[in-house]
Design a protein around this motif. Structure first.
Motif, PDB file in Angstrom:
ATOM      1  N   THR A  15      -0.834  -4.152   3.792  1.00 36.37           N
ATOM      2  CA  THR A  15      -2.013  -4.389   4.615  1.00 36.37           C
ATOM      3  C   THR A  15      -2.289  -5.878   4.810  1.00 36.37           C
ATOM      4  O   THR A  15      -3.106  -6.238   5.665  1.00 36.37           O
ATOM      5  CB  THR A  15      -3.259  -3.758   3.978  1.00 36.37           C
ATOM      6  OG1 THR A  15      -3.570  -4.456   2.761  1.00 36.37           O
ATOM      7  CG2 THR A  15      -3.030  -2.276   3.672  1.00 36.37           C
ATOM      8  N   THR A  16      -1.626  -6.736   4.024  1.00 37.96           N
ATOM      9  CA  THR A  16      -1.833  -8.194   3.983  1.00 37.96           C
ATOM     10  C   THR A  16      -3.217  -8.558   3.471  1.00 37.96           C
ATOM     11  O   THR A  16      -3.624  -9.712   3.549  1.00 37.96           O
ATOM     12  CB  THR A  16      -1.588  -8.871   5.348  1.00 37.96           C
ATOM     13  OG1 THR A  16      -2.641  -8.557   6.255  1.00 37.96           O
ATOM     14  CG2 THR A  16      -0.249  -8.433   5.948  1.00 37.96           C
ATOM     15  N   GLY A  45      -1.472  -2.522  -5.988  1.00 35.72           N
ATOM     16  CA  GLY A  45      -1.467  -3.962  -5.787  1.00 35.72           C
ATOM     17  C   GLY A  45      -0.078  -4.545  -5.860  1.00 35.72           C
ATOM     18  O   GLY A  45       0.102  -5.752  -5.680  1.00 35.72           O
ATOM     19  N   ASP A  46       0.928  -3.695  -6.106  1.00 32.55           N
ATOM     20  CA  ASP A  46       2.314  -4.145  -6.250  1.00 32.55           C
ATOM     21  C   ASP A  46       3.138  -3.672  -5.059  1.00 32.55           C
ATOM     22  O   ASP A  46       3.003  -2.522  -4.628  1.00 32.55           O
ATOM     23  CB  ASP A  46       2.905  -3.578  -7.546  1.00 32.55           C
ATOM     24  CG  ASP A  46       4.341  -4.019  -7.760  1.00 32.55           C
ATOM     25  OD1 ASP A  46       4.548  -5.131  -8.285  1.00 32.55           O
ATOM     26  OD2 ASP A  46       5.254  -3.253  -7.394  1.00 32.55           O
ATOM     27  N   ALA A  50       4.319  -0.203  -8.223  1.00 32.00           N
ATOM     28  CA  ALA A  50       4.182  -0.110  -9.685  1.00 32.00           C
ATOM     29  C   ALA A  50       2.697   0.000 -10.031  1.00 32.00           C
ATOM     30  O   ALA A  50       1.858  -0.713  -9.477  1.00 32.00           O
ATOM     31  CB  ALA A  50       4.794  -1.342 -10.351  1.00 32.00           C
ATOM     32  N   GLY A  51       2.375   0.904 -10.936  1.00 32.77           N
ATOM     33  CA  GLY A  51       0.991   1.099 -11.334  1.00 32.77           C
ATOM     34  C   GLY A  51       0.107   1.654 -10.231  1.00 32.77           C
ATOM     35  O   GLY A  51      -1.108   1.429 -10.233  1.00 32.77           O
ATOM     36  N   ALA A  52       0.708   2.372  -9.286  1.00 34.20           N
ATOM     37  CA  ALA A  52      -0.063   2.896  -8.156  1.00 34.20           C
ATOM     38  C   ALA A  52      -1.117   3.889  -8.633  1.00 34.20           C
ATOM     39  O   ALA A  52      -0.953   4.570  -9.650  1.00 34.20           O
ATOM     40  CB  ALA A  52       0.866   3.578  -7.157  1.00 34.20           C
ATOM     41  N   ALA A  53      -2.200   3.971  -7.870  1.00 33.61           N
ATOM     42  CA  ALA A  53      -3.220   4.977  -8.146  1.00 33.61           C
ATOM     43  C   ALA A  53      -2.629   6.369  -7.953  1.00 33.61           C
ATOM     44  O   ALA A  53      -1.619   6.541  -7.264  1.00 33.61           O
ATOM     45  CB  ALA A  53      -4.408   4.767  -7.198  1.00 33.61           C
ATOM     46  N   TYR A  75      -1.202  -2.424  -0.937  1.00 31.64           N
ATOM     47  CA  TYR A  75      -0.040  -1.690  -0.424  1.00 31.64           C
ATOM     48  C   TYR A  75      -0.379  -0.205  -0.427  1.00 31.64           C
ATOM     49  O   TYR A  75      -0.986   0.305  -1.368  1.00 31.64           O
ATOM     50  CB  TYR A  75       1.191  -1.959  -1.297  1.00 31.64           C
ATOM     51  CG  TYR A  75       1.605  -3.406  -1.288  1.00 31.64           C
ATOM     52  CD1 TYR A  75       2.514  -3.889  -0.353  1.00 31.64           C
ATOM     53  CD2 TYR A  75       1.078  -4.299  -2.215  1.00 31.64           C
ATOM     54  CE1 TYR A  75       2.888  -5.231  -0.332  1.00 31.64           C
ATOM     55  CE2 TYR A  75       1.441  -5.645  -2.197  1.00 31.64           C
ATOM     56  CZ  TYR A  75       2.344  -6.100  -1.259  1.00 31.64           C
ATOM     57  OH  TYR A  75       2.700  -7.416  -1.235  1.00 31.64           O
ATOM     58  N   VAL A  76       0.015   0.495   0.636  1.00 33.02           N
ATOM     59  CA  VAL A  76      -0.377   1.895   0.781  1.00 33.02           C
ATOM     60  C   VAL A  76       0.825   2.721   1.231  1.00 33.02           C
ATOM     61  O   VAL A  76       1.724   2.213   1.918  1.00 33.02           O
ATOM     62  CB  VAL A  76      -1.556   2.022   1.780  1.00 33.02           C
ATOM     63  CG1 VAL A  76      -1.130   1.607   3.179  1.00 33.02           C
ATOM     64  CG2 VAL A  76      -2.126   3.426   1.794  1.00 33.02           C
TER      65      VAL A  76
END
Length: 203
Positions: A15-16, A45-46, A50-53, A75-76
């Motif tokens: 998303t920048t 945030g990676d 990594a560590g995604a919700a 990031y999505v």
């Protein structure tokens, strides 16, 4: 019950923005009877997720927007799980898979298959489901594109690079780089023109 399944996992979208507030998702679809679509969305945030919700599971039609609760990572990504239950048909009649199995159990030897009133054998059929035009919305400043660049300079040379939406420029003819700094009331200026040859033009 035997069914057909498949999944579609999207690329990871940047998303920048450092902490976008995701609001909703919608999509276009084909969902005939006996089929289903389950959407899942997550953020991180990676850039490699990594560590995604946890995936936010979304049910129901994609025609109307659905609200999201997937954190605020920059990031999505989405995942769509598609499934379809087969049915059985002849030229004159149709049976659900469940009724087809029941017909076998109730009236036929194991080695035989159900037929309709005219004696025609049932064959398998299956409806197709698909998705398209997935849109994930988050508030942010409207912009046409994102332009970034950097300058690398040593005593004997300098280099400049400009990207548009993260992609290298391919048809820029020149880039003018200028740096100005005031030292003890005196303006020190360094500037450079970096030429970029056009590509794919045949010239």
């Amino acid at each position: 019950i035997w069914d057909e399944k498949g999944s579609i996992e999207s690329q990871i979208f940047d998303t920048t923005l450092s902490a976008p507030q995701y609001s909703e998702i919608k999509w276009s679809e084909n969902r005939p009877g006996g089929t289903d679509i389950l959407f899942k969305v997550r953020s991180s945030g990676d850039e490699y997720m990594a560590g995604a919700a946890d995936w936010d599971s979304i049910t129901g039609s994609g025609i109307n927007p659905h609200s999201l609760s997937i954190g605020n990572g920059g990031y999505v990504q989405f995942l769509a799980e598609l499934s379809a239950e087969p049915f059985w048909k002849t030229s004159t009649s149709t049976l659900s898979n469940e009724n087809y199995v029941k017909e076998q159990v109730d009236h036929y030897p194991v080695h035989d298959f159900p037929r309709d009133g005219s004696g025609e054998s049932y064959i398998t059929g299956i409806y197709s489901t698909w998705i398209d035009d997935v849109e994930i919305d988050w508030p942010g400043a409207e912009r046409m594109c994102t332009i970034t660049g950097y300058v690398a300079k040593k005593n004997s040379y300098g280099q400049a690079k400009v990207t548009v939406d993260g992609m290298d420029t391919v048809k820029t003819l020149s880039v003018h780089v200028k740096v100005l700094k005031e030292i003890h009331g005196q303006a020190i200026v360094e500037e450079n023109f970096v030429g970029v040859s056009p590509r794919n033009t045949g010239k």
